[in-house]
Design a protein around this motif. Structure first.
Motif, PDB file in Angstrom:
ATOM      1  N   MET A 129      62.478  28.327  19.424  1.00 57.80           N
ATOM      2  CA  MET A 129      62.365  26.925  19.241  1.00 57.80           C
ATOM      3  C   MET A 129      61.043  26.183  20.386  1.00 57.80           C
ATOM      4  O   MET A 129      60.083  25.747  20.444  1.00 57.80           O
ATOM      5  N   ASP A 130      61.184  26.949  21.705  1.00 57.05           N
ATOM      6  CA  ASP A 130      60.250  25.699  23.056  1.00 57.05           C
ATOM      7  C   ASP A 130      58.399  27.173  22.799  1.00 57.05           C
ATOM      8  O   ASP A 130      58.214  25.871  22.819  1.00 57.05           O
ATOM      9  N   GLU A 131      59.203  28.044  22.118  1.00 56.20           N
ATOM     10  CA  GLU A 131      57.970  28.971  22.472  1.00 56.20           C
ATOM     11  C   GLU A 131      56.597  28.218  21.144  1.00 56.20           C
ATOM     12  O   GLU A 131      55.607  27.931  21.248  1.00 56.20           O
ATOM     13  N   TYR A 132      57.856  28.275  20.045  1.00 57.37           N
ATOM     14  CA  TYR A 132      57.093  27.582  19.211  1.00 57.37           C
ATOM     15  C   TYR A 132      56.423  25.925  18.965  1.00 57.37           C
ATOM     16  O   TYR A 132      55.870  25.606  18.998  1.00 57.37           O
ATOM     17  N   MET A 133      57.084  25.021  19.939  1.00 54.89           N
ATOM     18  CA  MET A 133      57.173  24.015  20.067  1.00 54.89           C
ATOM     19  C   MET A 133      55.847  23.923  21.340  1.00 54.89           C
ATOM     20  O   MET A 133      55.097  22.818  20.962  1.00 54.89           O
ATOM     21  N   GLN A 134      55.299  24.472  21.737  1.00 53.29           N
ATOM     22  CA  GLN A 134      54.755  24.446  22.985  1.00 53.29           C
ATOM     23  C   GLN A 134      53.517  25.191  22.861  1.00 53.29           C
ATOM     24  O   GLN A 134      52.297  24.398  23.025  1.00 53.29           O
ATOM     25  N   GLU A 135      53.478  26.552  21.533  1.00 56.56           N
ATOM     26  CA  GLU A 135      52.107  27.159  21.676  1.00 56.56           C
ATOM     27  C   GLU A 135      51.935  27.148  19.779  1.00 56.56           C
ATOM     28  O   GLU A 135      50.460  26.584  19.338  1.00 56.56           O
ATOM     29  N   TYR A 136      52.998  27.482  19.393  1.00 58.75           N
ATOM     30  CA  TYR A 136      52.101  27.089  17.972  1.00 58.75           C
ATOM     31  C   TYR A 136      52.238  25.992  16.937  1.00 58.75           C
ATOM     32  O   TYR A 136      51.966  26.284  16.456  1.00 58.75           O
ATOM     33  N   LYS A 137      53.253  24.884  17.290  1.00 54.97           N
ATOM     34  CA  LYS A 137      53.347  24.255  16.051  1.00 54.97           C
ATOM     35  C   LYS A 137      52.265  23.339  15.325  1.00 54.97           C
ATOM     36  O   LYS A 137      51.809  23.229  14.783  1.00 54.97           O
ATOM     37  N   PRO A 138      51.251  23.078  16.630  1.00 51.92           N
ATOM     38  CA  PRO A 138      49.604  22.780  16.470  1.00 51.92           C
ATOM     39  C   PRO A 138      49.390  23.602  15.081  1.00 51.92           C
ATOM     40  O   PRO A 138      48.530  22.834  14.282  1.00 51.92           O
ATOM     41  N   ILE A 139      49.033  24.891  15.219  1.00 51.05           N
ATOM     42  CA  ILE A 139      48.798  25.955  13.991  1.00 51.05           C
ATOM     43  C   ILE A 139      49.536  25.440  12.916  1.00 51.05           C
ATOM     44  O   ILE A 139      48.637  25.469  12.360  1.00 51.05           O
ATOM     45  N   PHE A 140      51.092  25.415  13.040  1.00 51.93           N
ATOM     46  CA  PHE A 140      51.473  25.440  11.690  1.00 51.93           C
ATOM     47  C   PHE A 140      51.045  23.722  11.079  1.00 51.93           C
ATOM     48  O   PHE A 140      50.631  24.369   9.778  1.00 51.93           O
ATOM     49  N   ARG A 159      71.761  20.394  20.707  1.00 48.71           N
ATOM     50  CA  ARG A 159      70.629  21.480  20.474  1.00 48.71           C
ATOM     51  C   ARG A 159      70.385  20.949  18.761  1.00 48.71           C
ATOM     52  O   ARG A 159      69.126  21.388  17.672  1.00 48.71           O
ATOM     53  N   ILE A 160      71.581  21.446  17.451  1.00 53.43           N
ATOM     54  CA  ILE A 160      70.914  20.985  16.642  1.00 53.43           C
ATOM     55  C   ILE A 160      70.460  19.257  16.592  1.00 53.43           C
ATOM     56  O   ILE A 160      69.666  19.656  15.575  1.00 53.43           O
ATOM     57  N   ARG A 161      70.528  18.954  16.487  1.00 46.78           N
ATOM     58  CA  ARG A 161      69.843  17.041  16.741  1.00 46.78           C
ATOM     59  C   ARG A 161      68.557  17.008  17.373  1.00 46.78           C
ATOM     60  O   ARG A 161      67.651  17.529  16.994  1.00 46.78           O
ATOM     61  N   GLN A 162      67.765  18.651  18.704  1.00 50.71           N
ATOM     62  CA  GLN A 162      66.872  18.729  18.443  1.00 50.71           C
ATOM     63  C   GLN A 162      65.725  19.370  17.360  1.00 50.71           C
ATOM     64  O   GLN A 162      64.999  19.466  17.683  1.00 50.71           O
ATOM     65  N   ILE A 163      66.816  20.004  16.868  1.00 46.83           N
ATOM     66  CA  ILE A 163      66.273  20.910  15.265  1.00 46.83           C
ATOM     67  C   ILE A 163      65.652  19.973  14.764  1.00 46.83           C
ATOM     68  O   ILE A 163      64.955  19.667  14.008  1.00 46.83           O
ATOM     69  N   GLN A 201      75.815  13.171  10.805  1.00 43.98           N
ATOM     70  CA  GLN A 201      74.322  12.441   9.278  1.00 43.98           C
ATOM     71  C   GLN A 201      72.786  12.803  10.101  1.00 43.98           C
ATOM     72  O   GLN A 201      72.335  11.988  10.731  1.00 43.98           O
ATOM     73  N   LEU A 202      72.637  14.150   9.720  1.00 43.02           N
ATOM     74  CA  LEU A 202      71.372  14.511  10.006  1.00 43.02           C
ATOM     75  C   LEU A 202      70.305  13.300   9.400  1.00 43.02           C
ATOM     76  O   LEU A 202      70.477  13.874   8.224  1.00 43.02           O
TER      77      LEU A 202
END
Length: 258
Positions: A129-140, A159-163, A201-202
């Motif tokens: 998740m950390d790698e996705y947020m830092q490197e790939y989320k802008p591309i997605f 972790r669930i709340r972070q997700i 209550q997500l």
């Protein structure tokens, strides 16, 4: 708006997500299976990208991966098969698999191809998740592709709340820590886990996967989430059906109780 988001806005419960491996049983069956799933009443579809070492999957999906690779399936071939699918397929479509083939294809190149053929989201369980947020989320985000995260009974509340905070579409709620296809149903321990997550209550809807195979388990899962995901049981249907369209229709309608 993304088709996955639209689906859950339109239909809050009893959503059936069906997984199948691209290139299985035959290399060219991908579009045929998609059309049959749509006609049969599936609500969204995960297309598995076959990989040579699918460690999180049980024997059924492993064998379908092996057969698909032997048939000649690849990421490039899958995109070629999906080109123009939006002329006949309106279902939300996700690609699911391991991150290595995506990295080899090039993340931006991969997301661009997804957008061009009409793929709505990706499920890459081994992408940190950390790698996705830092490197790939802008591309997605650039290409309008959702990244779907998984949670398990061992995932902490933090972790669930972070997700949940960093998700759109839905959260894939793995029912147990086992591999795919190994569960016989919904146990009391699983129900306790589902209830614990419900109490949080997500913000995002959740789909329950692993151990869902028939109307009984689908209905049980829908009591605790917005729907469920069927994979191994559907792969077995594809293995055993002499008439693919009729086999798919009969199975999907039986799961949904129609």
């Amino acid at each position: 708006m993304n088709r996955i988001v639209q689906l859950f806005q339109r239909q809050a419960t009893h959503n059936l997500n069906v997984y199948f491996t691209a290139g299985f049983p035959q290399l060219t069956d991908t579009r045929r299976i998609l059309k049959a799933l749509q006609a049969s009443g599936a609500d969204l579809v995960e297309i598995g990208m076959p990989y040579s070492d699918p460690v999180a999957d049980g024997e059924t999906i492993q064998l379908s991966n092996q057969k698909a690779l032997e048939n000649g399936m690849s990421v490039k071939e899958l995109f070629a098969q999906l080109k123009g699918m939006r002329d006949e397929i309106s279902l939300p479509i996700l690609l699911m698999g391991y991150v290595n083939p995506v990295l080899q294809f090039g993340v931006e190149n991969f997301c661009q191809h997804c957008a061009e053929v009409g793929v709505d989201g990706l499920i890459l369980p081994d992408m940190p998740m950390d790698e996705y947020m830092q490197e790939y989320k802008p591309i997605f985000d650039k290409y309008g592709i959702l990244n779907i995260f998984l949670i398990t009974p061992q995932t902490s509340e933090q972790r669930i709340r972070q997700i949940d905070d960093n998700s759109e579409g839905f959260i894939y709620m793995v029912s147990s820590a086992s591999v795919t296809g190994s569960q016989s149903g919904v146990s009391h321990d699983m129900e306790a886990y589902f209830e614990r997550v419900n109490a949080m209550q997500l913000r995002n809807p959740r789909l329950i996967g692993f151990g869902i195979k028939d109307h009984e388990t689908f209905t049980k899962a829908c009591q605790h989430a917005s729907g469920a995901i069927i994979g191994s049981a559907f792969i077995r249907v594809l293995q055993e059906s002499e008439d693919l369209e009729n086999g798919i229709a009969s199975y999907v309608m039986s799961v949904k109780g129609k």
